[in-house]
Design a protein around this motif. Structure first.
Motif: not given
Ligand code: SF4
Ligand code: SF4
Ligand code: SF4
Lengths: 115, 779
Positions: B8-24
């Motif tokens: 998978x590569x979709x979340x590469x480089x994301x911080x330790x916490x982030x928001x996506x589609x209304x979810x944490x």
């Protein structure tokens, strides 16, 4: 319409069943039913003393190829979690090329189930 | 960089916490519960605005696991919201032991009661009367000695498995022989470029010796890294009586008779020395006692070992040559080596093989930790004072064991428990069960004897776990509920910190009930019972930064980094640079400064300084008269993907993978004994009987059977005498007590004898019953 499939290198599929369970989790499939199932052939001894043992993960009629995820640029849930990293999702055209490059792989092109 | 194409590569480089589609989404590393060794796989939790866990997914940012997860973390939602989970502290009266009569209490009441009891038993019988028992690999496992010494103030920690037959026999060997903890196979875990890192060299050969790390991830080794390396060209050799899946991908598979590893190791050494295939330079500079070793292994020519191990002499010679020629080569040697009384010698052979072929601390060989990297061991031990220290059970009889792990010798503990007030030194009065369900046939031989002795002679007990277990149900007055790996902040460190690989943040993202993590309970209870060890900390996070990170970084820093690869600690050939010894001198951290092929420490403990072979206590060779009654060699305890020992039976998707306890039997034997595939059988050893379900398969050779361990049935009657039917299929009840090696290590969990007879009853698990009990999540 472009056809999509799952390519699995069964030389190195370890039978960990992460694909099976990942699929059940993401699609809420109850016990006794599966979206992909790891079929188990072996071990049995060949005349040369080596053993044949292949695990063949086989998508069932409940596999929808995780279209909701792939539309968002994510890997199908089974592919994403495969412990041996032996699954690939893609167009049949691309996967057929991969198939040519290495023996002991299998390409499935399931008809996506409508959930 | 991708490790494999489907990554998978979709979340590469994301911080330790982030928001996506209304979810944490929270990125973190997993340890336990659910049960696992400190593998620390990368996990993302998706939590909605009500604080509910909606799903989990593997974290593709993790440098080692790259998004991959095993079935135990994939089903974590079914675990945390399982209707069977205990969510609050509870108490019960002593006369209600074995009855499901629990009453909810607060943490304060629980802690106060425990602190009061600890004081009472210390005052009345002495602190040594408190016995803290722990299990394996989960976060609480390596904390066991500290739980006893630092938190409660007793010298008596006890890992209950006869002969401490798990990991420590190996570690004792490596500590005494090469002055380091277990040298892990190098899979470039700490290197930023992983397999492509310029510092790394792909092993030409990986040897799995009595180890199958793919399902077990033993000690935090991500087992599927071996598959990554095999796909890049590493060859595999398997030394295992069973045909496990990975052995079918090996070019060499030595199916030795269970328990004969030391004979094989000696013979391989002899071939390598006789044929002059060893690394002269390394032997001359860094080994001690080569000539004595050469003399000794001459007594085990390949022909003799072949006869002992049930192999061809040619096969043994070829294995030795292949191993010696491969540069680099690595050996992952596992639990099977620990589970025999001759295991320390087998381990000594393996270390000698690694040393004389020059594979220690080289890229792609065996990794040794930097002496400056280790965490301080023995937390709280010094504050016990010399008098209490001298009371730790077994220090006189088994100093090599007790002095090394600061654990009471467990076989002596069972004897003392059974003797009650007549115990040789002193009686045990209070018991603590810290993350262990050893009555369920996990880490104890003769669990029913432990049960009877504890229920009768321990006056007061408390236990810490996620679930009500047969162990706590039988014995405890207080239950403390443990939180899962997504419900607390802590640190996971590969190989308990001993390998230069990684430290990972276990990041809390949800709260379920009123549960706490192992470290948190340890800290809070410690503050009340042994303030001297804990008062110095500002708060829990301060404690964590010291205890798990040696103040090299704070937890808050690690949380944001999620995974810290210990690049700064990576480095090979450390025996040349002085990074293996506290005094900074070149060499190994042993009395001679070398790898001791002739062990001065073993000699000092009264053990033979050189490897030798000893038959298992029960085998076709040592007990031929018993073979008519018990015609099979019994081996036990192979790991599965779905369970961590006794854990996971309540998770329907996991249970479905392996609903019943299996015994593998060869088709030839099955025919001979009238056993059909899937039929239930009675398995008897000289120590008792149980029922298991036959799996007829060529996995085992004719004459050998393998039985699964750790089964109990949480959907069944919880109360005594059933205790979730814990005795029905308990293979460990068939393992003898106190048949250990000279140093106190190793018991025949993997080399015993038994009979197998078909029975007409059917005990098959009804998966619908399991689904009804545990399938409906409580959110
Ligand atoms: S692609 Fe999706 S639906 Fe199909 S098997 Fe994999 S996880 Fe299941
Ligand atoms: S997840 Fe991958 S390795 Fe595991 S069984 Fe499925 S395809 Fe095989
Ligand atoms: S190996 Fe351990 S940490 Fe990794 S996914 Fe499995 S249970 Fe979780």
């Amino acid at each position: 319409m472009t056809a999509y499939g799952l390519l699995i290198d069964y030389e190195f599929c370890t039978g960990c069943q992460s694909c099976e369970v990942a699929c059940k989790e993401i699609h809420n499939i109850p016990v006794g039913q599966w979206g992909i199932r790891v079929l188990d052939d072996g071990p049995w001894e060949c005349s040369d003393g080596k053993f044949n043992w292949n695990k063949i993960p086989t998508p069932t009629r409940l596999c929808d190829l995780c279209v909701e995820r792939t539309d968002k640029g994510q890997q199908p849930f089974c592919v994403h979690h495969c412990l041996a990293g032996v699954m690939q999702w893609g167009t049949v055209e691309d996967l057929a090329k991969e198939l040519e490059e290495k023996p002991n792989q299998v390409l499935f092109v399931p008809k996506p189930y409508q959930y | 960089m991708k490790i494999f194409k489907g990554q998978g590569t979709a979340d590469l480089g994301k911080p330790w916490r982030f928001e996506e589609d209304g979810l944490t989404v929270t990125r973190g590393c997993a340890w336990s519960p659910p049960g696992c060794h400190p593998t620390g796989c990368g996990i993302k939790t998706y939590v909605n605005s009500n604080g509910e866990l909606v799903r989990v997914e593997g974290d593709e940012n993790h440098p080692i696991t790259n998004g991959r997860l095993c079935v135990r973390c994939l089903t974590i939602r079914d675990y945390v919201y399982n209707p069977d989970r205990v969510l609050y502290p509870m108490k019960r009266a002593r006369e209600d032991r074995g009855k499901n009569k629990w009453e909810r209490i607060t943490w304060d009441e629980a802690y106060d009661t425990i602190a009061e009891k600890v004081k009472y038993f210390k005052d009345k019988y002495g602190a040594e009367s408190i016995l803290v028992m722990g299990g394996t690999g989960r976060e609480g496992g390596p904390m066991l000695p500290a739980y006893a010494h630092a938190c409660l103030g007793t010298p008596n920690a006890c890992y209950t498995q006869s002969g401490y037959s798990c990991y420590i026999p190996r570690v004792a060997g490596t500590t005494y022989v090469m002055g380091a903890t277990y040298p892990e196979m190098d899979y470039a875990g700490g290197l930023p470029g992983r397999y492509d890192d310029p510092m790394f060299k792909l092993p030409e050969l990986i040897v799995f010796w009595g180890k199958e790390p793919l399902p077990s991830n033993g000690d935090g080794l991500f087992g599927h890294a071996a598959i990554d390396m095999m796909r890049r060209g590493s060859k595999l050799m398997s030394i295992d009586p069973r045909v496990n899946w990975v052995s079918t991908r090996a070019d060499w598979h030595l199916r030795l008779r269970p328990g004969t590893d030391a004979a094989l190791g000696m013979a391989m050494l002899n071939v390598i020395i006789e044929e002059d295939l060893y690394d002269h330079d390394f032997v001359d500079k860094w080994c001690y006692g080569f000539d004595q070793l050469a003399e000794r292994v001459k007594t085990m020519p390949a022909e003799k070992a072949a006869e002992i191990c049930g192999l061809d002499a040619g096969e043994i010679r070829e294995a030795a040559r292949v191993y010696a020629a491969a540069k680099p080569a690595q050996i992952a040697w596992g639990l099977a080596i620990d589970q025999k009384s001759n295991g320390v010698q087998a381990g000594h052979c393996i270390m000698a093989l690694e040393a004389i072929t020059g594979n220690i601390d080289v890229p792609g060989g065996q990794l040794i930790g930097d002496v400056n990297d280790g965490l301080e061991l023995g937390f709280g031990w010094n504050n016990l004072g010399p008098e209490l220290q001298s009371k730790i059970l077994g220090i006189k009889e088994y100093p090599a064991y007790v002095g090394l792990v600061l654990n009471a010798q467990c076989d002596m503990v069972l004897d003392a428990l059974e003797a009650g007030d007549d115990a040789k030194y002193y009686p045990f009065k209070m018991g603590v069960f810290e993350d262990t369900n050893f009555l369920a046939g996990t880490c104890a031989a003769q669990p029913k004897r432990w049960h009877d002795a504890m229920v009768k002679n321990l006056e007061w007990c408390f236990g810490i776990d996620v679930w009500m277990t047969p162990t706590i149900q039988a014995t405890c007055e207080i239950f403390l509920p443990l939180s899962s790996t997504v419900e607390h902040d802590t640190v996971v460190y590969t190989h308990y910190g001993a390998s230069p690989i990684m430290a990972g943040a276990v990041n809390k993202s949800i709260t379920v009930g009123d549960c706490k993590g192992d470290c948190e309970i340890f800290y809070e209870l410690g503050l009340r019972c042994m303030p001297i060890n804990f008062e110095k900390y500002k708060d829990y996070y301060d404690f964590l930064a010291d205890y798990r990170l040696a103040y090299k970084r704070t937890f808050e820093e690690l949380r944001e980094e999620v995974v810290h690869q210990k690049t700064e600690m990576c480095g090979y050939y450390k025996y040349e640079s002085g990074r293996l010894r506290p005094d900074g001198m070149p060499g190994f951290n042993t009395p001679t400064g070398r790898v001791e092929l002739y062990s001065t420490m073993f000699r000092q403990f009264g053990e033979d300084p050189l490897p030798y072979y000893e038959e298992p206590q029960f085998s076709p060779v040592s007990t031929p008269d018993k073979m008519e009654e018990y015609p099979f060699v019994l081996t036990t305890g192979a790991r599965t993907y779905c369970y961590f020992h006794s854990e996971g039976k309540q998770i329907p998707y996991l249970r479905e993978m392996n609903p019943d306890p299996l015994i593998e039997i060869n088709p030839e034997d099955a025919l001979k004994h009238g056993i059909a595939d899937g039929q239930w059988v009675e398995v008897a050893s000289p120590f008792g009987k149980c029922v298991l379900k036959a799996k007829v398969s060529q996995i085992v050779k004719p004459g050998v059977v393998h039985a699964q361990h750790g089964f109990w049935f949480p959907e069944k009657d919880p109360e005594e005498p059933s205790l979730y039917e814990v005795w029905r299929s308990n293979i460990n009840e068939r393992i003898p007590h106190f048949m250990v090696g000279k140093l106190g290590f190793g018991a025949p969990f993997k080399c015993l004898i038994c009979s197998v007879k078909p029975v007409s009853e059917n005990y098959d698990t009804d998966m619908m019953e399991v689904w009804d009990h545990f399938g409906k999540l409580v959110i």
